[in-house]
Design a protein around this motif. Structure first.
Motif, PDB file in Angstrom:
ATOM      1  N   LEU A  96     -13.626  -2.789  -5.068  1.00 43.52           N
ATOM      2  CA  LEU A  96     -12.349  -3.377  -5.467  1.00 43.52           C
ATOM      3  C   LEU A  96     -12.323  -3.805  -6.934  1.00 43.52           C
ATOM      4  O   LEU A  96     -11.246  -3.988  -7.497  1.00 43.52           O
ATOM      5  CB  LEU A  96     -12.026  -4.575  -4.573  1.00 43.52           C
ATOM      6  CG  LEU A  96     -11.691  -4.243  -3.115  1.00 43.52           C
ATOM      7  CD1 LEU A  96     -11.626  -5.517  -2.293  1.00 43.52           C
ATOM      8  CD2 LEU A  96     -10.389  -3.466  -3.024  1.00 43.52           C
ATOM      9  N   ASN A  97     -13.480  -3.958  -7.533  1.00 38.89           N
ATOM     10  CA  ASN A  97     -13.502  -4.358  -8.941  1.00 38.89           C
ATOM     11  C   ASN A  97     -13.233  -3.185  -9.886  1.00 38.89           C
ATOM     12  O   ASN A  97     -12.870  -3.395 -11.041  1.00 38.89           O
ATOM     13  CB  ASN A  97     -14.838  -5.026  -9.285  1.00 38.89           C
ATOM     14  CG  ASN A  97     -14.933  -6.418  -8.699  1.00 38.89           C
ATOM     15  OD1 ASN A  97     -13.914  -7.045  -8.398  1.00 38.89           O
ATOM     16  ND2 ASN A  97     -16.142  -6.915  -8.525  1.00 38.89           N
ATOM     17  N   THR A  98     -13.400  -1.978  -9.404  1.00 38.58           N
ATOM     18  CA  THR A  98     -13.030  -0.813 -10.204  1.00 38.58           C
ATOM     19  C   THR A  98     -11.755  -0.159  -9.689  1.00 38.58           C
ATOM     20  O   THR A  98     -11.042   0.507 -10.446  1.00 38.58           O
ATOM     21  CB  THR A  98     -14.162   0.234 -10.211  1.00 38.58           C
ATOM     22  OG1 THR A  98     -14.472   0.616  -8.861  1.00 38.58           O
ATOM     23  CG2 THR A  98     -15.409  -0.336 -10.874  1.00 38.58           C
ATOM     24  N   LYS A  99     -11.461  -0.366  -8.396  1.00 41.14           N
ATOM     25  CA  LYS A  99     -10.263   0.220  -7.773  1.00 41.14           C
ATOM     26  C   LYS A  99      -9.574  -0.852  -6.930  1.00 41.14           C
ATOM     27  O   LYS A  99      -9.756  -0.908  -5.715  1.00 41.14           O
ATOM     28  CB  LYS A  99     -10.645   1.426  -6.921  1.00 41.14           C
ATOM     29  CG  LYS A  99     -11.235   2.597  -7.705  1.00 41.14           C
ATOM     30  CD  LYS A  99     -11.756   3.693  -6.789  1.00 41.14           C
ATOM     31  CE  LYS A  99     -13.048   3.273  -6.106  1.00 41.14           C
ATOM     32  NZ  LYS A  99     -13.663   4.378  -5.335  1.00 41.14           N
ATOM     33  N   PRO A 100      -8.786  -1.724  -7.564  1.00 41.50           N
ATOM     34  CA  PRO A 100      -8.171  -2.835  -6.825  1.00 41.50           C
ATOM     35  C   PRO A 100      -7.104  -2.408  -5.817  1.00 41.50           C
ATOM     36  O   PRO A 100      -6.744  -3.193  -4.950  1.00 41.50           O
ATOM     37  CB  PRO A 100      -7.577  -3.716  -7.920  1.00 41.50           C
ATOM     38  CG  PRO A 100      -7.456  -2.844  -9.113  1.00 41.50           C
ATOM     39  CD  PRO A 100      -8.539  -1.837  -9.014  1.00 41.50           C
ATOM     40  N   GLN A 101      -6.609  -1.184  -5.917  1.00 40.19           N
ATOM     41  CA  GLN A 101      -5.616  -0.701  -4.951  1.00 40.19           C
ATOM     42  C   GLN A 101      -6.318  -0.352  -3.641  1.00 40.19           C
ATOM     43  O   GLN A 101      -7.254   0.439  -3.619  1.00 40.19           O
ATOM     44  CB  GLN A 101      -4.895   0.535  -5.506  1.00 40.19           C
ATOM     45  CG  GLN A 101      -3.713   0.995  -4.665  1.00 40.19           C
ATOM     46  CD  GLN A 101      -2.517   0.059  -4.773  1.00 40.19           C
ATOM     47  OE1 GLN A 101      -2.349  -0.627  -5.772  1.00 40.19           O
ATOM     48  NE2 GLN A 101      -1.698   0.023  -3.748  1.00 40.19           N
ATOM     49  N   LEU A 102      -5.865  -0.932  -2.543  1.00 40.58           N
ATOM     50  CA  LEU A 102      -6.492  -0.680  -1.244  1.00 40.58           C
ATOM     51  C   LEU A 102      -6.147   0.727  -0.761  1.00 40.58           C
ATOM     52  O   LEU A 102      -5.011   1.182  -0.910  1.00 40.58           O
ATOM     53  CB  LEU A 102      -6.025  -1.712  -0.220  1.00 40.58           C
ATOM     54  CG  LEU A 102      -6.318  -3.179  -0.547  1.00 40.58           C
ATOM     55  CD1 LEU A 102      -5.853  -4.076   0.592  1.00 40.58           C
ATOM     56  CD2 LEU A 102      -7.787  -3.396  -0.823  1.00 40.58           C
ATOM     57  N   PRO A 103      -7.119   1.422  -0.157  1.00 42.50           N
ATOM     58  CA  PRO A 103      -6.914   2.816   0.249  1.00 42.50           C
ATOM     59  C   PRO A 103      -6.246   2.946   1.622  1.00 42.50           C
ATOM     60  O   PRO A 103      -6.725   3.688   2.494  1.00 42.50           O
ATOM     61  CB  PRO A 103      -8.339   3.371   0.267  1.00 42.50           C
ATOM     62  CG  PRO A 103      -9.180   2.206   0.688  1.00 42.50           C
ATOM     63  CD  PRO A 103      -8.520   0.996   0.041  1.00 42.50           C
ATOM     64  N   TYR A 104      -5.138   2.237   1.815  1.00 44.78           N
ATOM     65  CA  TYR A 104      -4.410   2.280   3.087  1.00 44.78           C
ATOM     66  C   TYR A 104      -2.911   2.373   2.793  1.00 44.78           C
ATOM     67  O   TYR A 104      -2.441   1.860   1.777  1.00 44.78           O
ATOM     68  CB  TYR A 104      -4.683   1.017   3.920  1.00 44.78           C
ATOM     69  CG  TYR A 104      -6.146   0.756   4.178  1.00 44.78           C
ATOM     70  CD1 TYR A 104      -6.829   1.434   5.188  1.00 44.78           C
ATOM     71  CD2 TYR A 104      -6.859  -0.173   3.412  1.00 44.78           C
ATOM     72  CE1 TYR A 104      -8.181   1.204   5.418  1.00 44.78           C
ATOM     73  CE2 TYR A 104      -8.203  -0.414   3.639  1.00 44.78           C
ATOM     74  CZ  TYR A 104      -8.863   0.274   4.645  1.00 44.78           C
ATOM     75  OH  TYR A 104     -10.195   0.044   4.861  1.00 44.78           O
ATOM     76  N   PRO A 105      -2.156   2.982   3.710  1.00 43.89           N
ATOM     77  CA  PRO A 105      -0.701   3.048   3.515  1.00 43.89           C
ATOM     78  C   PRO A 105      -0.060   1.666   3.611  1.00 43.89           C
ATOM     79  O   PRO A 105      -0.625   0.727   4.188  1.00 43.89           O
ATOM     80  CB  PRO A 105      -0.231   3.954   4.662  1.00 43.89           C
ATOM     81  CG  PRO A 105      -1.448   4.659   5.154  1.00 43.89           C
ATOM     82  CD  PRO A 105      -2.594   3.732   4.906  1.00 43.89           C
ATOM     83  N   ALA A 106       1.124   1.555   3.068  1.00 43.29           N
ATOM     84  CA  ALA A 106       1.891   0.309   3.186  1.00 43.29           C
ATOM     85  C   ALA A 106       2.202   0.023   4.649  1.00 43.29           C
ATOM     86  O   ALA A 106       2.296   0.938   5.480  1.00 43.29           O
ATOM     87  CB  ALA A 106       3.181   0.427   2.385  1.00 43.29           C
ATOM     88  N   ASP A 107       2.327  -1.265   4.965  1.00 47.19           N
ATOM     89  CA  ASP A 107       2.753  -1.708   6.300  1.00 47.19           C
ATOM     90  C   ASP A 107       1.807  -1.230   7.403  1.00 47.19           C
ATOM     91  O   ASP A 107       2.236  -0.803   8.469  1.00 47.19           O
ATOM     92  CB  ASP A 107       4.177  -1.223   6.596  1.00 47.19           C
ATOM     93  CG  ASP A 107       5.165  -1.625   5.525  1.00 47.19           C
ATOM     94  OD1 ASP A 107       5.121  -2.793   5.090  1.00 47.19           O
ATOM     95  OD2 ASP A 107       5.961  -0.769   5.097  1.00 47.19           O
TER      96      ASP A 107
END
Length: 211
Positions: free
Chosen positions: A99-110
């Protein structure tokens, strides 16, 4: 700091700025808080987590502190060490993700009803970005639960956590959630007697207001 402020970059500097993959390369099959504190966290999860829901254990490891009696539809784990995640029998699926290099979570919204983060928030170098992404992957009225104690790896914890008192850390993380867009941010003290403290900060994703 309030929801309109941007935290200064130096707050999130660390003693060890080497890639986190090296630090977490070897599994640590240890409990990072006292057993009594773990039990208090499990009790809290049992109070708030509904059955047949989707849960994301953020910054997960070989244990997730989830109560065994709760039957979940999905329990996903996101962490830094594959061996630890494979050993976690509470997870239905998992992924290795920094998460420190890729803060966007690898899951769809909702996707999730709950996002949990246990005794790890102090290691995030971009906490606002991560929490904004957590808000996105939560369903409407979903909740985030951040559990904190006083232990940390000093070389990897961000600077701000090592220069303020515990009560100020609670205020800091509460402000993270507010800046990220969470509503109904609350802080609880669930510390057991004669064991590691347990502070819990929660927030909710409410439907956007129409004006």
């Amino acid at each position: 700091m309030n929801k309109t402020n941007v935290p200064p970059a130096h707050w999130f500097q660390r003693i060890d700025e080497d890639p986190d993959e090296g630090f977490y390369a070897s599994p640590r099959f240890v409990e990072h808080i006292d057993k009594a504190t773990i039990e208090k966290l499990r009790e809290y999860y049992a109070e708030i987590i509904d059955e047949k829901t989707n849960v994301l254990d953020l910054m997960s490891s070989w244990i997730s502190h989830l109560p065994s009696e709760i039957k979940l539809t999905r329990s996903s784990g996101l962490g830094m060490n594959e061996q630890e995640l494979r050993a976690n029998n509470q997870l239905s699926d998992w992924c290795v993700h920094n998460l420190n290099t890729k803060p966007q979570l690898p899951y769809p919204a909702d996707t999730f009803d709950y996002v949990l983060c246990a005794v790890s928030i102090q290691y995030l170098t971009a906490p606002i970005e991560v929490l904004k992404s957590a808000l996105e992957v939560l369903r409407k009225r979903g909740r985030i639960v951040i559990a904190m104690s006083h232990r940390l790896f000093p070389t990897k914890a961000v600077s701000i956590f090592q220069h303020i008192a515990p009560q100020d850390r609670i205020k800091l993380v509460s402000s993270y959630l507010e800046i990220a867009g969470f509503d109904e941010v609350t802080a609880l003290d669930r510390s057991p007697t004669n064991a590691d403290p347990l502070w819990i900060i929660t927030g909710q994703k409410l439907p956007k207001k129409l004006y």
